[in-house]
Design a protein around this motif. Sequence first.
Motif, PDB file in Angstrom:
ATOM      1  N   LEU A 193     -14.895  31.645   1.139  1.00  0.00           N
ATOM      2  CA  LEU A 193     -13.816  32.637   1.075  1.00  0.00           C
ATOM      3  C   LEU A 193     -12.672  32.268   2.001  1.00  0.00           C
ATOM      4  N   ILE A 194     -12.982  31.839   3.224  1.00  0.00           N
ATOM      5  CA  ILE A 194     -11.933  31.478   4.182  1.00  0.00           C
ATOM      6  C   ILE A 194     -11.152  30.272   3.667  1.00  0.00           C
ATOM      7  N   VAL A 195     -11.847  29.271   3.132  1.00  0.00           N
ATOM      8  CA  VAL A 195     -11.168  28.081   2.597  1.00  0.00           C
ATOM      9  C   VAL A 195     -10.265  28.473   1.428  1.00  0.00           C
ATOM     10  N   ALA A 196     -10.769  29.334   0.531  1.00  0.00           N
ATOM     11  CA  ALA A 196      -9.963  29.767  -0.609  1.00  0.00           C
ATOM     12  C   ALA A 196      -8.737  30.551  -0.160  1.00  0.00           C
ATOM     13  N   SER A 197      -8.903  31.410   0.840  1.00  0.00           N
ATOM     14  CA  SER A 197      -7.770  32.206   1.338  1.00  0.00           C
ATOM     15  C   SER A 197      -6.707  31.319   1.972  1.00  0.00           C
ATOM     16  N   LEU A 198      -7.132  30.357   2.778  1.00  0.00           N
ATOM     17  CA  LEU A 198      -6.168  29.444   3.397  1.00  0.00           C
ATOM     18  C   LEU A 198      -5.484  28.584   2.343  1.00  0.00           C
ATOM     19  N   ALA A 199      -6.219  28.205   1.298  1.00  0.00           N
ATOM     20  CA  ALA A 199      -5.612  27.408   0.228  1.00  0.00           C
ATOM     21  C   ALA A 199      -4.537  28.205  -0.497  1.00  0.00           C
ATOM     22  N   LEU A 203      -0.566  27.540  -0.747  1.00  0.00           N
ATOM     23  CA  LEU A 203       0.126  27.519  -2.032  1.00  0.00           C
ATOM     24  C   LEU A 203       1.410  28.337  -1.973  1.00  0.00           C
ATOM     25  N   LEU A 204       1.331  29.529  -1.396  1.00  0.00           N
ATOM     26  CA  LEU A 204       2.505  30.397  -1.354  1.00  0.00           C
ATOM     27  C   LEU A 204       3.606  29.832  -0.477  1.00  0.00           C
ATOM     28  N   ASP A 205       3.247  28.999   0.502  1.00  0.00           N
ATOM     29  CA  ASP A 205       4.232  28.365   1.376  1.00  0.00           C
ATOM     30  C   ASP A 205       4.554  26.975   0.846  1.00  0.00           C
ATOM     31  N   SER A 206       5.021  26.906  -0.383  1.00  0.00           N
ATOM     32  CA  SER A 206       5.282  25.613  -1.019  1.00  0.00           C
ATOM     33  C   SER A 206       6.270  25.793  -2.158  1.00  0.00           C
ATOM     34  N   ARG A 207       6.674  24.674  -2.717  1.00  0.00           N
ATOM     35  CA  ARG A 207       7.564  24.702  -3.877  1.00  0.00           C
ATOM     36  C   ARG A 207       6.932  25.479  -5.025  1.00  0.00           C
ATOM     37  N   ALA A 208       5.652  25.205  -5.321  1.00  0.00           N
ATOM     38  CA  ALA A 208       4.971  25.905  -6.407  1.00  0.00           C
ATOM     39  C   ALA A 208       4.820  27.392  -6.101  1.00  0.00           C
ATOM     40  N   GLY A 209       4.577  27.719  -4.820  1.00  0.00           N
ATOM     41  CA  GLY A 209       4.445  29.120  -4.444  1.00  0.00           C
ATOM     42  C   GLY A 209       5.738  29.896  -4.600  1.00  0.00           C
ATOM     43  N   ARG A 210       6.858  29.280  -4.247  1.00  0.00           N
ATOM     44  CA  ARG A 210       8.150  29.954  -4.447  1.00  0.00           C
ATOM     45  C   ARG A 210       8.405  30.178  -5.928  1.00  0.00           C
ATOM     46  N   GLY A 279      -3.779  45.540  -0.418  1.00  0.00           N
ATOM     47  CA  GLY A 279      -2.399  45.040  -0.345  1.00  0.00           C
ATOM     48  C   GLY A 279      -2.240  43.869  -1.278  1.00  0.00           C
ATOM     49  N   ALA A 280      -1.760  44.132  -2.496  1.00  0.00           N
ATOM     50  CA  ALA A 280      -1.712  43.098  -3.532  1.00  0.00           C
ATOM     51  C   ALA A 280      -0.727  41.991  -3.218  1.00  0.00           C
ATOM     52  N   GLY A 281       0.142  42.200  -2.245  1.00  0.00           N
ATOM     53  CA  GLY A 281       1.105  41.166  -1.890  1.00  0.00           C
ATOM     54  C   GLY A 281       0.681  40.292  -0.732  1.00  0.00           C
ATOM     55  N   HIS A 282      -0.549  40.464  -0.244  1.00  0.00           N
ATOM     56  CA  HIS A 282      -0.991  39.740   0.946  1.00  0.00           C
ATOM     57  C   HIS A 282      -2.347  39.097   0.687  1.00  0.00           C
ATOM     58  N   VAL A 283      -2.499  37.868   1.129  1.00  0.00           N
ATOM     59  CA  VAL A 283      -3.760  37.156   0.957  1.00  0.00           C
ATOM     60  C   VAL A 283      -4.893  37.895   1.654  1.00  0.00           C
ATOM     61  N   TRP A 284      -4.671  38.296   2.911  1.00  0.00           N
ATOM     62  CA  TRP A 284      -5.734  38.982   3.634  1.00  0.00           C
ATOM     63  C   TRP A 284      -5.929  40.403   3.140  1.00  0.00           C
ATOM     64  N   GLY A 285      -5.038  40.899   2.315  1.00  0.00           N
ATOM     65  CA  GLY A 285      -5.250  42.195   1.682  1.00  0.00           C
ATOM     66  C   GLY A 285      -6.448  42.192   0.755  1.00  0.00           C
ATOM     67  N   ALA A 286      -6.773  41.018   0.181  1.00  0.00           N
ATOM     68  CA  ALA A 286      -7.949  40.921  -0.677  1.00  0.00           C
ATOM     69  C   ALA A 286      -9.215  41.182   0.119  1.00  0.00           C
ATOM     70  N   VAL A 287      -9.304  40.616   1.316  1.00  0.00           N
ATOM     71  CA  VAL A 287     -10.482  40.819   2.170  1.00  0.00           C
ATOM     72  C   VAL A 287     -10.537  42.270   2.634  1.00  0.00           C
ATOM     73  N   ALA A 288      -9.389  42.804   3.065  1.00  0.00           N
ATOM     74  CA  ALA A 288      -9.355  44.190   3.525  1.00  0.00           C
ATOM     75  C   ALA A 288      -9.728  45.153   2.410  1.00  0.00           C
ATOM     76  N   ALA A 480      -0.165  21.432  -3.186  1.00  0.00           N
ATOM     77  CA  ALA A 480       0.203  22.403  -2.164  1.00  0.00           C
ATOM     78  C   ALA A 480      -1.037  22.952  -1.467  1.00  0.00           C
ATOM     79  N   MET A 481      -2.078  23.289  -2.224  1.00  0.00           N
ATOM     80  CA  MET A 481      -3.276  23.855  -1.629  1.00  0.00           C
ATOM     81  C   MET A 481      -4.014  22.842  -0.760  1.00  0.00           C
ATOM     82  N   MET A 482      -3.902  21.562  -1.101  1.00  0.00           N
ATOM     83  CA  MET A 482      -4.539  20.525  -0.290  1.00  0.00           C
ATOM     84  C   MET A 482      -3.628  20.021   0.818  1.00  0.00           C
ATOM     85  N   ARG A 483      -2.416  20.569   0.882  1.00  0.00           N
ATOM     86  CA  ARG A 483      -1.446  20.275   1.945  1.00  0.00           C
ATOM     87  C   ARG A 483      -1.002  18.810   1.942  1.00  0.00           C
ATOM     88  N   ILE A 484      -0.892  18.209   0.772  1.00  0.00           N
ATOM     89  CA  ILE A 484      -0.397  16.843   0.692  1.00  0.00           C
ATOM     90  C   ILE A 484       1.017  16.807   0.113  1.00  0.00           C
TER      91      ILE A 484
END
Length: 621
Positions: A193-199, A203-210, A279-288, A480-484
């Motif tokens: 779960l932590i790896v998926a959330s960070l991925a 993704l959101l902090d990238s060209r594809a995420g924008r 919080g549907a707009g936040h990654v950690w909202g899924a965990v919360a 993006a998710m693999m940060r390359i």
Amino acid sequence: MSRPHSPSNTLASARAPELQIGTSDQPGPDLRRAGLILFLLAMAALPLLPVPEFWITQAVYIGLYALVALGLVLITGIVGLTSFGQAAFVGVGAYTTAWLTVSHGLSPWLTLPLALSATAVIAAMLGWLTLRMSGHYLPLATMAWALSLYYLLGNLDTFGKYDGIVDVPALTLPGGLTLDSGRSFYALVWPLLIVASLAVRRLLDSRAGRALRSVKGGTTLAEAMGVDTFRAKVHAFVLAALLAALSGWLFAHFQRTVNPSPFALNKGIEYLFMAVLGGAGHVWGAVAGAALVKLLEDQLRELLPSLLGSSGNFEIIGFGIILILTLQYMRDGVWEFVDRKLPRLPRRVDWRDAAPLPRRAQPPRGQTVLAAKGLRKVFGGLVAVKDVELHVDAGEIVGLIGPNGAGKSTTFNLLTGVLPASAGEVSFVGAPVEGLNSRQIALRGMARTFQHVKMMPTMSVLENVALGAHARGHAGMWRAMMRIDRAEERQLMKTAQDQLERIGMGGLMHVPAGSLALGQQRLMEIARALAADPVLLLLDEPAAGLRHREKAQLADVLRQLRDEGLSILLVEHDMDMVMNLCDRIVVMEFGTRLMDGTPAQVQADPAVRAAYLGTVHEEPA
């Protein structure tokens, strides 16, 4: 392009000369990162503590649910799609591994790629069929998919009908450790779960995420920036389905049995409720959201019957009330409330030495860049644009003027592919472009701003401008998710900052775009269009909302762009600016072209003065 102007000669300097948000490279105390580290340490220590086994089991279920809710954050909160069918994808993952391990004796680890592959194929097919829908049709389609899978699984002998499949084997690690307890299984679920959330955060902090975030604001802006919106939706839909399938695969080997009940439509609604509540707009909202729903479900199941004096599924009523209150008072979810309390630090600038992006070759000065002949647009019985002809040559500024309702913005939309023309021909850099959509035309080197500012208000100014350079990058979701993708990302950020500094907004680049004044938003749109490195720049009322000094400075920037070889087509109501800036002017009236000439010719033409500037009546002697 040349280096940006000095701060004393920029458009935004009059409003915020001292504001330099995020330009420092000195990191401050990051409470967000400290909070994340503490959370990770606490979750890692939980199974090592002498807590009841029930707590561990609850934490495992929270992790499984959060994986599904994470996918819903992506497609609902980020992309803006509503799906009630995620529980069905959980069922695909669970049933695939249960059937292959029990009936065919395959290793559970071998069934994981098979389950994910089957889910990806199904999700891609469903996405291709349903994501073209809009409004309420898409949620209805996902509900139909969830119901179909539920009854299919419940009526097939191969899958045990409604009794399901039992004796699913436990997972065994390569070292021989069998994950047959809650504590051992916890050590697998939460790291995943932590790896998926960070991925997903990456993704959101990238060209594809924008690109994904721009889809939620509507397709007009995203397509004009070169984003393939349908493809972006399908990719997000498939990724969310893969997260759900991973949860299902884990669920099958944790429960050691599967049946259709956990994958019914009501469970799909519950997953969506988790995302909205957290919080549907936040990654950690899924965990919360997953934690709140799971814990509240157990508490309400015990508390409400005792209060009401009878047994029943009263927790559903409780969840309904909670959902109504959440939508009324915390529409963006619980995590949005938490997020507002945390300090918002500027993004670290790490692209100062990034290599410039490749530039597009500009046509030689004087060559026709854009030509329209017989351009017509009919809305029902209304002819909005009638047989308009105009052309723009390389290295010149052409003004398009006319009274309100003359058809100027409609003509812009026809030239850029936002609207399909009813008739006529349009050529761009010598190639016909009529019939192409706005994304295809944008990829050929045509950039524009809009009469009514279009932007992503929750994204920073820098990210909005970087969206304009989308077509100049290539990195996709997986990179993006693999940060390359960082080298390209730094190039895109540097390009965006350079264009903001060109128009004098470098000090505002980390400010949310929605907090800007109207004039600054229009300047940001110009910077975003320039980030695309266009051959032709179309500006729809760029000076609206600007002060006199800012208009003069904007005109200086446009002259500089013209001197560098850029072609500009300009719609503007400020006649002083138009007459002093444009090389040629095309005048429209009632959807038709009235004349085409130099500013002096336009001012001297009696028909133009009568229709737009006003007829001059001489006093009698």
